[in-house]
Design an enzyme around this catalytic site. Structure first.
Site, PDB file in Angstrom:
ATOM      1  N   ASP A   1       0.839  -1.200   0.000  1.00 37.62           N
ATOM      2  CA  ASP A   1       0.000   0.000   0.000  1.00 37.62           C
ATOM      3  C   ASP A   1       0.872   1.247   0.000  1.00 37.62           C
ATOM      4  O   ASP A   1       1.826   1.355   0.775  1.00 37.62           O
ATOM      5  CB  ASP A   1      -0.898   0.021   1.238  1.00 37.62           C
ATOM      6  CG  ASP A   1      -1.684   1.324   1.324  1.00 37.62           C
ATOM      7  OD1 ASP A   1      -2.613   1.499   0.505  1.00 37.62           O
ATOM      8  OD2 ASP A   1      -1.359   2.165   2.185  1.00 37.62           O
TER       9      ASP A   1
ATOM     10  N   TYR B   1       2.764  10.249   0.332  1.00 40.00           N
ATOM     11  CA  TYR B   1       3.933   9.747   1.050  1.00 40.00           C
ATOM     12  C   TYR B   1       5.222  10.218   0.375  1.00 40.00           C
ATOM     13  O   TYR B   1       5.570   9.769  -0.720  1.00 40.00           O
ATOM     14  CB  TYR B   1       3.921   8.225   1.110  1.00 40.00           C
ATOM     15  CG  TYR B   1       2.732   7.612   1.810  1.00 40.00           C
ATOM     16  CD1 TYR B   1       1.948   8.346   2.701  1.00 40.00           C
ATOM     17  CD2 TYR B   1       2.376   6.281   1.578  1.00 40.00           C
ATOM     18  CE1 TYR B   1       0.854   7.778   3.336  1.00 40.00           C
ATOM     19  CE2 TYR B   1       1.294   5.701   2.217  1.00 40.00           C
ATOM     20  CZ  TYR B   1       0.536   6.452   3.095  1.00 40.00           C
ATOM     21  OH  TYR B   1      -0.552   5.880   3.725  1.00 40.00           O
TER      22      TYR B   1
ATOM     23  N   LYS C   1      -3.822   5.764  -3.307  1.00 40.17           N
ATOM     24  CA  LYS C   1      -4.893   6.606  -2.792  1.00 40.17           C
ATOM     25  C   LYS C   1      -5.133   7.816  -3.700  1.00 40.17           C
ATOM     26  O   LYS C   1      -4.250   8.222  -4.460  1.00 40.17           O
ATOM     27  CB  LYS C   1      -4.561   7.035  -1.367  1.00 40.17           C
ATOM     28  CG  LYS C   1      -4.297   5.813  -0.459  1.00 40.17           C
ATOM     29  CD  LYS C   1      -3.999   6.185   0.957  1.00 40.17           C
ATOM     30  CE  LYS C   1      -3.712   4.927   1.772  1.00 40.17           C
ATOM     31  NZ  LYS C   1      -2.329   4.442   1.545  1.00 40.17           N
TER      32      LYS C   1
END
Length: 338
Positions: free
Chosen positions: A54, A59, A85
């Site tokens: 994930d 990030y 995401k």
């Protein structure tokens, strides 16, 4: 339970390993991670049988996605499940500096929230390019909720509903471009609201169903069983307080949390059970939970997580948690102990 055990999502036909690798560290969360270290960690996860990874654009301000794409690029595409995401667009910004939002070495892109139809579609396409993949298995709407957005929550929620964000998710799923859709959040309330709007394949819920906190039990997890929506547990150590770092929800743990952790630790010592092992195994007893995603900074840290998941814990320990009022009286317990 073995970390490499494959577990199916009820709706989508996708599978995840019981333990997934969360790749925020690939983006340099709080301190740098060299490219070679990220590649070695991905190799270690693969060698251990982990097949769920994930990541997110946020990030490292796109750094994690780039590194994950590089690490998985040579792997057989059908052999693993990957999620990322949507909800933030990453705009070029030369003013980005080390330490912004906790990222030690962020790339020069600034996150801008956008949950509209066009924003979701653009975010997905950008992630495809950074990852180097034509298809991403699962996309989660990232960090929607009142705690995250405060007074702006209604505005962003309207982008998802009236603005077509949820419609974009459905379009990507119905076209086969993604295998599953969901939310990746720290707040169970917004996930419950989303289930009233759209059928979700999975919800990645961080910190709200743990050994320390079971606030999401009846309002969300039990509902997810009925709706066949899988729960992916994140933040199983509640930002680290259950692993000994004193942090809770990304800040210093308040006194009441420290006291509760102390009581949990005392019980663990009595049964000679490592507290992190109990924390990692606890969520899996709930039938909605499919996978638990953990971060790691090194292969040895990852191996420690795997060992904690594999460790034998006596049924009497779980029963003592309940009799000592250390967990919600209604939670399912591991090993089928009622």
């Amino acid at each position: 339970m073995k970390a490499s055990e494959k577990r199916n999502l009820p709706r989508s036909g996708l599978s995840m390993t019981a333990l997934g690798l969360g790749c925020s560290q690939f983006g340099g969360l709080y301190r740098p991670m060299a490219a070679a270290e990220a590649a070695a960690l991905a190799d270690a996860a693969w060698s251990a049988g982990l097949r769920y990874f994930d990541t997110a654009p946020y990030y490292g301000y796109t750094l994690s996605e780039r590194r994950v794409g590089h690490a998985l690029g040579a792997r057989e595409r059908s052999a693993y499940t990957l999620s990322t995401k949507v909800g933030r667009l990453m705009r070029p910004d030369a003013s980005v500096k080390p330490g912004d939002d906790g990222w030690a070495e962020p790339l020069p892109f600034r996150p801008v929230y956008d949950y509209t139809y066009d924003g979701i579609m653009r975010s997905y396409e950008d992630s495809q390019q950074r990852l180097g993949l034509a298809q991403i298995d699962v996309i989660y709407v990232h960090d929607i909720g009142r705690m995250t957005h405060g007074g702006q929550h209604a505005h962003y929620w309207t982008q998802l509903t009236d603005g077509g964000g949820f419609r974009a998710l459905l379009a990507l799923r119905s076209s086969g471009e993604v295998g599953g859709i969901g939310l990746g959040v720290n707040e169970w309330e917004v996930a419950a609201d989303a289930l009233n709007e759209v059928e979700l394949d999975a919800i990645m819920l961080a910190g709200r169903y743990t050994l320390l906190e079971q606030t999401a039990l009846e309002p969300l997890l039990d509902v997810c069983v009925r709706l066949k929506t899988a729960i992916v547990v994140g933040g199983v150590f509640n930002s680290g307080v259950l692993a000994g770092n004193g942090k809770f929800n990304y800040a210093d743990a308040p006194a009441e949390v420290v006291e509760r952790v102390s009581r949990l630790s005392a019980l663990c010592e009595r049964f000679e059970v490592p507290l992190p092992a109990a924390a990692l195994q606890f969520p899996f007893a709930h039938p909605a939970v499919v996978s638990c995603v953990v971060g790691a900074r090194s292969a040895s840290q990852l191996q420690q997580n795997i060992a904690w998941l594999d460790q034998s814990i006596p049924a009497d320990f779980w029963a003592a948690l309940r009799s000592g009022n250390l967990i919600d009286a209604q939670v399912p317990l591991p090993e089928g102990h009622a």
